[in-house]
Write a protein that holds these residues in place. Structure first.
Motif, PDB file in Angstrom:
ATOM      1  N   TRP A   1       0.828  -1.203   0.000  1.00 33.49           N
ATOM      2  CA  TRP A   1       0.000   0.000   0.000  1.00 33.49           C
ATOM      3  C   TRP A   1       0.865   1.257   0.000  1.00 33.49           C
ATOM      4  O   TRP A   1       0.564   2.241  -0.703  1.00 33.49           O
TER       5      TRP A   1
ATOM      6  N   ASN B   1       0.901   4.152  -2.930  1.00 32.01           N
ATOM      7  CA  ASN B   1       0.710   5.582  -2.660  1.00 32.01           C
ATOM      8  C   ASN B   1       1.821   6.411  -3.300  1.00 32.01           C
ATOM      9  O   ASN B   1       1.579   7.514  -3.812  1.00 32.01           O
TER      10      ASN B   1
ATOM     11  N   SER C   1      -2.903   6.604  -4.795  1.00 30.22           N
ATOM     12  CA  SER C   1      -3.435   6.966  -3.481  1.00 30.22           C
ATOM     13  C   SER C   1      -4.898   7.372  -3.613  1.00 30.22           C
ATOM     14  O   SER C   1      -5.388   7.663  -4.708  1.00 30.22           O
TER      15      SER C   1
END
Length: 365
Positions: free
Chosen positions: A349, A353, A358
């Protein structure tokens, strides 16, 4: 190659002391040496022993000098032969059945190749993780009349991995981990390869010289250095893809592998010393006009791109097959992009981002 006499003379110069001693003794002769012994006095057996020792020493000197000369002569001949062999070897080209390319054996010295006029040319390196859609992107970019690719080499998907292996720059084609070693191909080897491609595969009447090979994503530093040494600018187009859109039954998603490979994408895109553009695969599917405009802004030489065509259409010898040689419009009409949620590690994750994935829209589409 130096003749035997020249080699002998060099060997002779390298051992002057032995030669002088030996030649003086030969000039004196045995009788002179005996008379010299008599003038020093009659020593009986002792004198005879001295004479015998002197004769043995003389024979040893002559034998040693002969051995030294012979060894020096052989070494000189071998050195000259090896030098000549290396010069010839650096230019050897061994033809082999590898598509329409050639298996070549040579050094990575670019000066052994004819020069290339790189004026107004740009190296265009298209990269991404394997099986993420890089061939579709290549087919789209190739619709520009300003672009030339490596399809003339007849390699798999017009990529350069097999060519680098044929040069001897990649050790083992069956070990895919070798592809992801940033040190596997040096800047000098890339410079040699690009120059070779310019002579054999790229249409040098065009300004954008495209090399689409996913694994080059981990070698951008070496490529940047190689391009600088050639005096040609280089630009990278990096295709990224979200894990939720990787739904193929043939190439199953591997989170560990994805994380490792996408780190290289981040390294390219965040390196201020290179010119790079990120293209999201999802944008090709859902917002193709926007993706095309970004490409043209980044590469003004493109002029126009046609999402209803593919430069890989009709390419043979592994250049394009099945869906890989369809236009992005045709492909996504037939197979709309799917979105499948899955559990991801926090590090994945975080990487997403950093790669412009994101926001909630990329979490719960």
């Amino acid at each position: 190659m130096r003749d035997a006499r020249s080699a002998y003379d060099e060997a002779k110069e390298s051992t002057p002391l032995l030669i002088v001693v030996d030649e003086k003794r030969r000039a004196l002769g045995p009788s002179s040496r005996i008379e010299s012994d008599k003038r020093r006095g009659d020593r009986g057996d002792e004198s005879a022993g001295d004479l015998e020792g002197q004769q043995r020493a003389s024979a040893w000197c002559r034998s040693s000098a002969g051995i030294i000369f012979s060894v020096a002569l052989v070494l000189a001949i071998l050195t000259a032969a090896c030098s000549a062999t290396l010069v010839v070897w650096s230019h050897v080209s061994v033809e082999a059945s590898h598509g329409r390319g050639q298996l070549q054996v040579h050094t990575d010295n670019v000066s052994t190749l004819p020069p290339v006029d790189w004026v107004n040319k740009t190296l265009l390196i298209v990269v991404g993780i394997p099986f993420s859609g890089t061939s579709a992107l290549e087919g789209l970019i190739g619709t520009s009349p300003a672009v030339t690719d490596l399809c003339a080499a007849g390699t798999w998907q017009c990529e350069d991995t097999a060519l680098l292996h044929a040069f001897g720059f990649i050790d083992n084609l069956t070990d895919r981990s070798k592809y992801w070693d940033p040190e596997q191909v040096s800047p000098a080897q890339f410079a040699y390869a690009f120059t070779d491609y310019a002579h054999k595969y790229w249409d040098m009447s065009k300004d954008l010289l495209m090399d689409k090979t996913p694994e080059l994503i981990c070698k951008h530093v070496a490529i940047k250095t190689a391009a600088a040494s050639l005096g040609v600018p280089v630009k990278f187009v990096v295709l990224t893809r979200h894990p939720f859109s990787m739904t193929s039954d043939h190439h199953l998603f591997n989170q560990t592998q994805y994380l490792s490979q996408m780190r290289h994408a981040r390294n390219v895109l965040q390196d201020p010393s290179v010119m790079s553009l990120q293209v999201r695969y999802e944008d090709l599917a859902w917002r193709p006009e926007e993706a095309i405009q970004k490409l043209i802004n980044f590469l003004p030489q493109l002029g126009t791109l046609d999402p209803h065509a593919s430069s890989l259409s009709g390419v043979t010898s592994g250049g394009g097959e099945g869906s890989r040689n369809e236009s992005i419009h045709e492909y996504f009409v037939k197979a709309p992009l799917e979105w499948k949620s899955r559990e991801l590690e926090p590090e994945v994750w975080s990487l997403l981002n950093a790669l412009n994935y994101s926001g909630k829209e990329w979490h719960n589409l």
